[in-house]
Write a protein that holds these residues in place. Structure first.
Motif, PDB file in Angstrom:
ATOM      1  N   PHE A 450       0.826  -1.264  -0.041  1.00 16.83           N
ATOM      2  CA  PHE A 450       0.106   0.130   0.029  1.00 16.83           C
ATOM      3  C   PHE A 450       0.916   1.316  -0.074  1.00 16.83           C
ATOM      4  CE2 PHE A 450      -2.897  -3.007   1.481  1.00 16.83           C
ATOM      5  CZ  PHE A 450      -4.149  -2.792   1.067  1.00 16.83           C
ATOM      6  N   PHE A 451       0.731   2.222  -1.182  1.00 21.54           N
ATOM      7  CA  PHE A 451       1.198   3.316  -0.915  1.00 21.54           C
ATOM      8  C   PHE A 451       0.542   4.462  -0.625  1.00 21.54           C
ATOM      9  CE2 PHE A 451       2.582   7.323  -3.053  1.00 21.54           C
ATOM     10  CZ  PHE A 451       4.064   7.366  -2.769  1.00 21.54           C
ATOM     11  N   ASP A 452      -0.658   4.397  -0.721  1.00 19.95           N
ATOM     12  CA  ASP A 452      -1.683   5.521  -0.403  1.00 19.95           C
ATOM     13  C   ASP A 452      -2.849   5.295  -0.377  1.00 19.95           C
ATOM     14  OD1 ASP A 452      -2.380   8.198   0.207  1.00 19.95           O
ATOM     15  OD2 ASP A 452      -2.582   8.943  -1.792  1.00 19.95           O
ATOM     16  N   ARG A 453      -3.814   5.627   0.434  1.00 25.29           N
ATOM     17  CA  ARG A 453      -5.115   5.121   0.630  1.00 25.29           C
ATOM     18  C   ARG A 453      -6.001   6.350   1.199  1.00 25.29           C
ATOM     19  NH1 ARG A 453      -8.108   3.491   5.010  1.00 25.29           N
ATOM     20  NH2 ARG A 453     -10.012   2.292   4.272  1.00 25.29           N
ATOM     21  N   GLN A 454      -7.247   6.505   0.567  1.00 25.38           N
ATOM     22  CA  GLN A 454      -8.135   7.436   1.091  1.00 25.38           C
ATOM     23  C   GLN A 454      -9.387   6.748   1.377  1.00 25.38           C
ATOM     24  OE1 GLN A 454      -8.656  10.530  -1.743  1.00 25.38           O
ATOM     25  NE2 GLN A 454      -6.722  11.059  -1.828  1.00 25.38           N
ATOM     26  N   GLY A 455     -10.184   7.049   2.480  1.00 26.58           N
ATOM     27  CA  GLY A 455     -11.396   6.428   3.032  1.00 26.58           C
ATOM     28  C   GLY A 455     -11.563   6.115   4.359  1.00 26.58           C
ATOM     29  N   PRO A 456     -12.591   5.459   4.972  1.00 27.45           N
ATOM     30  CA  PRO A 456     -12.866   5.413   6.226  1.00 27.45           C
ATOM     31  C   PRO A 456     -11.764   4.256   6.967  1.00 27.45           C
ATOM     32  CG  PRO A 456     -14.528   4.321   5.005  1.00 27.45           C
ATOM     33  CD  PRO A 456     -13.779   5.283   4.296  1.00 27.45           C
ATOM     34  N   GLY A 457     -11.661   3.999   8.101  1.00 27.64           N
ATOM     35  CA  GLY A 457     -10.998   2.801   8.404  1.00 27.64           C
ATOM     36  C   GLY A 457      -9.619   3.237   9.260  1.00 27.64           C
ATOM     37  N   ASP A 458      -9.173   2.349   9.840  1.00 27.79           N
ATOM     38  CA  ASP A 458      -7.869   2.666  10.510  1.00 27.79           C
ATOM     39  C   ASP A 458      -6.915   2.261   9.249  1.00 27.79           C
ATOM     40  OD1 ASP A 458      -5.540   2.875  12.117  1.00 27.79           O
ATOM     41  OD2 ASP A 458      -5.837   1.117  13.056  1.00 27.79           O
ATOM     42  N   GLN A 459      -5.917   3.241   9.223  1.00 27.49           N
ATOM     43  CA  GLN A 459      -4.881   3.185   8.286  1.00 27.49           C
ATOM     44  C   GLN A 459      -3.502   2.970   8.753  1.00 27.49           C
ATOM     45  OE1 GLN A 459      -4.875   5.945   5.012  1.00 27.49           O
ATOM     46  NE2 GLN A 459      -6.973   7.017   5.748  1.00 27.49           N
ATOM     47  N   ALA A 460      -3.340   2.734  10.074  1.00 30.49           N
ATOM     48  CA  ALA A 460      -2.149   2.591  10.769  1.00 30.49           C
ATOM     49  C   ALA A 460      -1.661   1.103  10.421  1.00 30.49           C
ATOM     50  CB  ALA A 460      -2.288   2.695  12.323  1.00 30.49           C
TER      51      ALA A 460
END
Length: 790
Positions: A450-460
């Motif tokens: 994963f390089f980048d992500r947008q959206g709900p939820g924990d991204q840690a």
């Protein structure tokens, strides 16, 4: 005896008198002539026939009164009579007035004493008979010519039905000649029985003039020799020919071929039926309108289209069928007044319930029942209009989508920095296909990260997630084919939904638990996948093939942009390397040589001072020694700097050799023991990875020298399971990881370098327990594409 003689004489006289009376009063001409042809005796009838007196006739020969053209024929008959034969013949004489008389004559010899002494003849006037016969002959000739030339097929039959004569028209009609059908008899024709007309035939042969109703006669059934003649529709007229005693002499059949007429009538009837069928069954509304008047006729489609019954529809004023605002576009009164032959318009029509719909209406002038009317054809084009409006809407959407792709193209071409570029791509996908969440994964060998992500939820922790590409091969097969994968519901039993859950693992229940609809598209360039862009929605079935098409187009642009950024980054690194090499050359050729010269001069000065006997503890001697130490230190620092600027061993011999030389230089310069543990030989690594790992080890060793106060350092390099690990451990004073040290950028720089390789940086330390820096970086197979140096 005397009485007997007298009686005999009287008897003879009576016979002579009877003979003379017969001669004188006979109704026919009686004459006699000698062997020379001179008349010797004539009765009164001879004078009546010839116009000559008896005295004139007795002075003439027969050759003088016989018609010139008949003399030779008559002479032949006379000669035969002289020869002793009685003759009957016909001849003609010229009367005294020049007219002619036809005679029927009988001649016989006059025999006296056994010798022929003259000719005796009887003749009667046959002029009337001759004229009647000629008239009959002319009449028959005229009749036969009429029969032969008549366009009607004619047959002449005997009273018993025997065929006597046919004309050419009959032979043409049936394709046979009379010689081919000598046995044909209409009274014995079974086909006439089958057709139910035999009674008419029998009435004709019974003497009645008859018109036989039209029948379809098939000649091959009953006329021998006919094989290729089509059936004919014929109407027959029967005329019996009778003599003066009203006896039937012949029966004439006249056959009129009415096939063309009946076929034309049949075709006309069929065409009328076809037109009526078309009129009744066509889905277009058809109306016949009297100019300026009411509806005259309408088909079922017309009143059904407008929601009326037939009776209701026919009672309407035609103009009421058109919406009021459109009536000016199609005016019946205008057409009648201006004699417009054709009209066409697209208007809105009104149904019985008041609803409106679009129609295409055509009007043309026709002749109906002997009067001009307007034929109106109406077609419901509501679906066509709605389809056109939908098409326009789709064109607008397509234009907007293409504009979005163009804007995205401009956006991704606005920067060559890989990180902001990929962030722009993720943001640009929002305009391509609306989503609740989006991710951009880059390929690193056999893994996706994963390089980048947008959206709900924990991204840690997402940056540390590595998804093997072979975890669900059908995914990869579809992506390698350049196709998108659309999942309507990731929780369904669909094979791709199962593959998605298998691929993301526990994240399906944490970070991605909101996901229902999902779509993934490859970043494909020249047959190699650089990564994936994924879009997620909280709704089932949110993504369509149209979204996939647009996302694939955006993915191709993104792949090109990523490749351009990679090439740009490589170029920038190459430029930096070249610049360091240039600086190293410049420093080596200038400052290093100057420092070396200063070192030599300092040593030479120190030797002169010793030879001059100057006290080594004198200020001058101490200054010279300090200058020599400083120049040697500066030269050592310069050499170390040159090595850092241009680690030649790294490019020529690889990372392992470069680390050994780096450790040796540090040991020599700082008197710090550095042990190196690394695989024997060169490790096959990308140049960028080698460069960054070398810089990481350099930074870690620099921090040891500056802060650790260590006496021993261990540097380990290992490769296992597509991971390369670099670890630097010292026995220094350590530090508290929970305390921040403002102004110290070394660890930050190391973290950035590790992140650029999509690697992990791990730091272990505590006061008095030394420090360990561990960097783990994924590496790709030699034949796999990867996106390096992010």
């Amino acid at each position: 005896m005397a009485n007997d003689g007298s009686e005999s004489l009287q008897q003879q006289l009576r016979e002579i008198e009877e003979y003379r009376s017969l001669f004188e009063h006979h109704p026919n001409a009686i004459f006699a002539f000698d062997l020379d042809g001179h008349f010797t005796r004539v009765n009164p009838v001879c004078s009546e026939l010839s116009g000559y007196s008896p005295q004139e006739l007795l002075a003439m020969s027969w050759t003088e009164i016989v018609y010139p053209d008949m003399i030779e024929t008559t002479r032949l008959q006379v000669e035969r009579a002289v020869a002793g034969e009685s003759q009957w013949f016909e001849s003609a004489i010229l009367r005294k007035d020049g007219s002619s008389v036809d005679l029927a004559a009988t001649t016989m010899p006059i025999v006296v004493g056994g010798e022929v002494v003259g000719i005796y003849g009887i003749a009667r006037d046959v002029t009337d008979r001759k004229e009647a016969e000629e008239a009959l002959r002319v009449s028959e000739a005229r009749f036969r010519a009429l029969v032969e030339q008549s366009p009607l097929a004619t047959q002449i039959y005997a009273p018993d039905g025997t065929l006597l004569q046919v004309n050419a028209a009959w032979e043409r009609l049936w394709g046979v000649t009379i010689n081919m059908i000598p046995e044909y008899n209409p009274l014995h024709d079974p086909q006439l029985v089958d057709k139910g007309v035999m009674s008419y035939i029998e009435r004709g042969f019974a003497g009645e003039t008859v018109v036989v109703p039209p029948i379809r006669y098939e000649p091959e059934r009953t006329i021998a020799g006919v094989t290729e003649v089509e059936y004919r529709w014929v109407r027959t007229y029967i005329y019996p020919v009778k003599d003066e005693r009203n006896q039937i002499q012949e029966v004439v059949f006249l056959n009129e071929d009415i096939s063309a007429q009946l076929n034309a009538e049949e075709r006309l009837r069929e065409r009328e039926e076809q037109y009526r069928s078309i009129f009744e069954s066509t889905t277009d509304a058809i109306c016949i309108v009297e100019f300026g008047g009411p509806l005259v006729e309408a088909n079922p489609a017309a009143f059904a289209m407008h929601g009326y019954t037939y009776e209701e529809f026919m009672s309407l004023d035609p103009i009421e069928l058109i919406a009021e605002e459109d009536r000016h576009l199609f005016s019946l009164s205008t057409a009648a007044r201006n004699r417009i032959e054709r009209q066409h318009a697209r208007v809105k029509a009104v149904r019985k319930d008041g609803s409106r719909f679009h129609i295409d209406i055509h009007g043309s002038t026709i002749l109906f029942r002997g009067k001009k009317h307007l034929l109106v054809v109406i077609r419901d084009i509501t679906e066509q209009v709605e389809a056109y409006e939908m098409l326009e809407q789709r064109v607008a959407e397509r234009t907007r989508e293409l504009s979005t792709l163009l804007d995205l193209s401009y956006t991704v071409s606005s920067t060559l920095e890989i990180k902001p570029l990929l962030e722009l791509i993720v943001g640009g996908l929002k305009d391509v296909a609306d989503y609740d969440g989006a991710s951009l994964l880059l390929r690193d060998g056999d893994y996706l990260t994963f390089f980048d992500r947008q959206g709900p939820g924990d991204q840690a922790g997402l940056s540390q997630v590595r998804i093997p590409i072979n975890r669900y091969p059908p995914f990869w097969d579809r992506f390698m084919a350049g196709e998108a994968v659309i999942i309507e519901d990731v929780q369904s039993a669909d094979p791709f939904a199962v593959g998605w859950r298998l691929s993301v693992g526990p994240l399906a229940h944490t970070t991605f638990k909101y996901v229902h609809g999902w779509m993934g598209v490859p970043l494909l360039l020249k047959g190699k996948i650089l990564g994936l862009s994924t879009l997620a929605s909280a709704e089932n079935g949110h993504f369509t093939e149209r979204h996939a098409t647009l996302a694939l187009a955006a993915g191709r642009q993104a792949a090109v942009a990523v490749e351009n950024a990679r090439l740009y980054d490589q170029g920038r690194q190459w430029a930096a390397t070249e610049e360091r090499a240039r600086l190293a050359r410049e420093l080596h050729d200038s400052v290093t040589q100057a420092l070396f010269s200063m070192t030599l001069h300092a040593r030479t000065t120190h030797m002169h001072l010793e030879r001059e006997g100057i006290d080594p503890q004198s200020p001058l001697a101490r200054s010279v020694r300090q200058l020599s130490d400083l120049t040697q230190g500066a030269l050592a620092e310069m050499r170390a700097l040159l090595f850092e600027l241009r680690p030649g061993a790294l490019r020529d011999e690889g990372l392992v050799a470069a680390l050994h030389k780096q450790a040796a230089a540090l040991t020599a310069r700082e008197e710090l023991k550095v042990d190196v543990q690394a695989p024997a030989g060169r490790i096959a690594l990308d140049e960028t990875v080698e460069e960054q790992l070398y810089r990481l080890s350099q930074e870690a060793l620099h921090n040891v020298v500056k802060h650790a106060q260590a006496t021993h350092v261990q540097l380990c390099l290992s490769v296992q399971d597509h991971l390369v690990t670099l670890e630097v451990t010292d026995n220094g004073i350590g530090f508290d990881l929970g305390v921040r040290h403002p102004g110290h950028m070394g660890l930050t720089t190391m973290a950035e370098r590790a992140s650029s390789l999509r690697g992990d940086l791990e730091l272990r330390s505590a006061p008095g327990a030394g420090t360990a820096v561990r960097v783990t970086v994924p590496i790709a197979d030699e034949d796999e594409a990867s996106v390096p140096a992010l």
